[in-house]
Design an enzyme around this catalytic site. Sequence first.
Site, mmCIF file in Angstrom:
data_model
loop_
_atom_site.group_PDB
_atom_site.id
_atom_site.type_symbol
_atom_site.label_atom_id
_atom_site.label_comp_id
_atom_site.label_asym_id
_atom_site.label_seq_id
_atom_site.Cartn_x
_atom_site.Cartn_y
_atom_site.Cartn_z
ATOM 1 N N LYS A 1 21.836 34.864 -53.072
ATOM 2 C CA LYS A 1 21.658 33.538 -53.669
ATOM 3 C C LYS A 1 20.188 33.320 -54.071
ATOM 4 O O LYS A 1 19.314 34.115 -53.684
ATOM 5 C CB LYS A 1 22.100 32.465 -52.665
ATOM 6 C CG LYS A 1 23.583 32.519 -52.299
ATOM 7 C CD LYS A 1 23.931 31.318 -51.414
ATOM 8 C CE LYS A 1 25.317 31.386 -50.835
ATOM 9 N NZ LYS A 1 25.620 30.219 -49.979
ATOM 10 N N ARG B 1 31.393 40.469 -44.206
ATOM 11 C CA ARG B 1 31.213 39.156 -43.543
ATOM 12 C C ARG B 1 30.486 39.322 -42.201
ATOM 13 O O ARG B 1 29.682 38.479 -41.819
ATOM 14 C CB ARG B 1 32.571 38.477 -43.297
ATOM 15 C CG ARG B 1 33.339 38.080 -44.539
ATOM 16 C CD ARG B 1 32.867 36.837 -45.219
ATOM 17 N NE ARG B 1 33.011 35.615 -44.472
ATOM 18 C CZ ARG B 1 32.793 34.404 -44.994
ATOM 19 N NH1 ARG B 1 32.420 34.265 -46.249
ATOM 20 N NH2 ARG B 1 32.927 33.325 -44.275
ATOM 21 N N THR C 1 28.172 31.290 -41.292
ATOM 22 C CA THR C 1 27.790 30.453 -42.438
ATOM 23 C C THR C 1 26.487 29.683 -42.200
ATOM 24 O O THR C 1 25.661 29.555 -43.096
ATOM 25 C CB THR C 1 28.922 29.427 -42.724
ATOM 26 O OG1 THR C 1 30.107 30.149 -43.034
ATOM 27 C CG2 THR C 1 28.570 28.513 -43.869
ATOM 28 N N ARG D 1 22.001 36.520 -42.111
ATOM 29 C CA ARG D 1 21.649 35.106 -41.959
ATOM 30 C C ARG D 1 20.920 34.852 -40.642
ATOM 31 O O ARG D 1 20.041 33.993 -40.566
ATOM 32 C CB ARG D 1 22.916 34.248 -42.068
ATOM 33 C CG ARG D 1 23.485 34.218 -43.497
ATOM 34 C CD ARG D 1 24.904 33.701 -43.522
ATOM 35 N NE ARG D 1 25.409 33.465 -44.877
ATOM 36 C CZ ARG D 1 26.667 33.150 -45.148
ATOM 37 N NH1 ARG D 1 27.564 33.050 -44.166
ATOM 38 N NH2 ARG D 1 27.053 32.940 -46.385
ATOM 39 N N ASN E 1 21.520 30.009 -47.001
ATOM 40 C CA ASN E 1 21.927 31.109 -46.115
ATOM 41 C C ASN E 1 21.918 32.462 -46.815
ATOM 42 O O ASN E 1 22.588 33.399 -46.405
ATOM 43 C CB ASN E 1 23.277 30.812 -45.459
ATOM 44 C CG ASN E 1 24.369 30.567 -46.481
ATOM 45 O OD1 ASN E 1 24.197 30.837 -47.662
ATOM 46 N ND2 ASN E 1 25.513 30.065 -46.024
ATOM 47 N N HIS F 1 26.225 35.101 -50.334
ATOM 48 C CA HIS F 1 27.646 34.736 -50.331
ATOM 49 C C HIS F 1 28.444 36.018 -50.174
ATOM 50 O O HIS F 1 28.057 37.056 -50.717
ATOM 51 C CB HIS F 1 28.036 34.060 -51.653
ATOM 52 C CG HIS F 1 29.518 34.039 -51.867
ATOM 53 N ND1 HIS F 1 30.328 33.059 -51.338
ATOM 54 C CD2 HIS F 1 30.345 34.924 -52.496
ATOM 55 C CE1 HIS F 1 31.588 33.325 -51.645
ATOM 56 N NE2 HIS F 1 31.630 34.454 -52.340
HETATM 57 P P1 ADP Z 1 30.611 30.876 -46.507
HETATM 58 O O1 ADP Z 1 29.559 30.930 -47.605
HETATM 59 O O2 ADP Z 1 30.076 31.460 -45.228
HETATM 60 O O3 ADP Z 1 31.931 31.481 -46.917
HETATM 61 P P2 ADP Z 1 31.751 28.194 -46.940
HETATM 62 O O4 ADP Z 1 32.594 28.781 -48.025
HETATM 63 O O5 ADP Z 1 32.436 27.393 -45.892
HETATM 64 O O6 ADP Z 1 30.886 29.331 -46.193
HETATM 65 O O7 ADP Z 1 30.646 27.264 -47.585
HETATM 66 C C1 ADP Z 1 30.048 27.583 -48.813
HETATM 67 C C2 ADP Z 1 28.553 27.343 -48.738
HETATM 68 O O8 ADP Z 1 28.315 25.969 -48.523
HETATM 69 C C3 ADP Z 1 27.840 28.021 -47.564
HETATM 70 O O9 ADP Z 1 27.494 29.369 -47.822
HETATM 71 C C4 ADP Z 1 26.629 27.141 -47.387
HETATM 72 O O10 ADP Z 1 25.592 27.475 -48.288
HETATM 73 C C5 ADP Z 1 27.159 25.759 -47.725
HETATM 74 N N1 ADP Z 1 27.586 25.004 -46.532
HETATM 75 C C6 ADP Z 1 28.718 25.221 -45.832
HETATM 76 N N2 ADP Z 1 28.833 24.334 -44.813
HETATM 77 C C7 ADP Z 1 27.733 23.542 -44.904
HETATM 78 C C8 ADP Z 1 27.276 22.410 -44.165
HETATM 79 N N3 ADP Z 1 27.968 21.936 -43.155
HETATM 80 N N4 ADP Z 1 26.103 21.834 -44.532
HETATM 81 C C9 ADP Z 1 25.399 22.303 -45.583
HETATM 82 N N5 ADP Z 1 25.788 23.362 -46.319
HETATM 83 C C10 ADP Z 1 26.934 23.968 -46.001
#
Ligand code: ADP
Length: 196
Positions: free
Chosen positions: A12, A122, A128, A139, A159, A162
């Site tokens: 990202k 993952r 996340t 992360r 983070n 993706h």
């Molecule tokens: P992942 O990227 O680990 O698959 P998600 O699909 O649940 O996680 O969320 C997408 C993105 O949204 C995350 O990578 C993160 O950047 C952001 N995100 C997720 N949950 C939160 C949260 N509670 N507060 C702020 N940002 C969040």
Amino acid sequence: MELIERSLVLVKPDGVKRGLVGNIIHRFEQAGLKIVAMKMVWVDQAHVAKHYPDSRQDLMEAIGKRTLETFEKYGLEPEKVLGTANAVDIGRMTNQWNKDFLSSGPVVAVVLEGIHAIDSVRMIVGHTLPSMAQPGTIRGDLSIDSPALATTRKRPVRNLAHASGNVAEATYETDLWFKPKEIHDYKRADEDVMFG
Ligand code: ADP
């Protein structure tokens, strides 16, 4: 069940701007995941709207719930900070910040291929929320960002990467980011030693 899978990874804008592209991609390569496609792109809102669709109510709710949990843990009041304590509304808000963030700078898109690639990737990427990610993961090693901080600043957690969550997502995301002719089939020199 297919043992060899493909997963879509994005470094990202925070990963690119912090100069961590090599560090992040190296971790997948050294674990035995093969890069079969890679490019740097700066995408627009229309593209990110397809990557982070608002339509998945369950996903919006899961994101919002995580925010509410950290707000409770650190004694923050969601209504005061965000104007709502509804998990889906908070999830939708976060998703808009995600879309703004992902289109705020260049990203490096990669397709990785390997044994159980979706789960393996993952695991290497980690939780996340960087504040909850294990050391040894991307992360966990490279960030300590938290949703409490991120949300009070009206931004998503930064983070770094993706990674596709399941086979359907991996197929959809690979098709979204790459044309078939941009994905390459070749053999890595260590494949026989590692998996033969
Ligand atoms: P992942 O990227 O680990 O698959 P998600 O699909 O649940 O996680 O969320 C997408 C993105 O949204 C995350 O990578 C993160 O950047 C952001 N995100 C997720 N949950 C939160 C949260 N509670 N507060 C702020 N940002 C969040």
